[in-house]
Design an enzyme around this catalytic site. Structure first.
Site, mmCIF file in Angstrom:
data_model
loop_
_atom_site.group_PDB
_atom_site.id
_atom_site.type_symbol
_atom_site.label_atom_id
_atom_site.label_comp_id
_atom_site.label_asym_id
_atom_site.label_seq_id
_atom_site.Cartn_x
_atom_site.Cartn_y
_atom_site.Cartn_z
ATOM 1 N N CYS A 114 0.979 -0.987 0.111
ATOM 2 C CA CYS A 114 0.097 0.090 -0.118
ATOM 3 C C CYS A 114 0.787 1.080 0.083
ATOM 4 C CB CYS A 114 -0.954 -0.064 1.348
ATOM 5 S SG CYS A 114 -0.265 0.445 2.763
ATOM 6 N N GLY A 115 0.340 2.375 0.157
ATOM 7 C CA GLY A 115 1.080 3.430 -0.161
ATOM 8 C C GLY A 115 2.086 3.572 0.897
#
Length: 94
Positions: free
Chosen positions: A8-9
């Site tokens: 994810c980010g």
């Protein structure tokens, strides 16, 4: 033992949710003890992709990725979740 990368980010919040959902799903389908999950930032996927069987990412992955990458957004939205789970099972059975 399948190695799964979840990205994810930031490598923390969203990937943790994805990890929990994927782990529960795999355990329910007889894969308990047959996989290892590592969480990371999306910026690390290219670097880590050569050492895993596949990746599930909740955001767009770019670059020279050396493993299959599954779009993990359905884990957050619920839209297309059955298709994602089917793809995960397919990767687990390879």
């Amino acid at each position: 033992m399948k190695k799964i990368l979840i990205a994810c980010g930031s490598g923390v919040a969203t990937s943790t949710v994805a990890n929990q959902k994927i782990s529960a799903y795999l355990d329910e389908h007889g894969f308990s003890g047959k996989y290892k999950i590592e969480q990371c930032q999306v910026s690390e996927v290219v670097e880590k992709s050569g050492n895993v069987d596949f990746c599930v990412s909740t955001t767009l992955v770019s670059g020279d990725v050396k493993c299959p990458v599954l779009a993990g957004l359905p884990l957050l939205t619920g839209v297309g979740l059955d298709k994602l789970y089917a793809s995960i099972l397919e990767e687990m059975q390879k």
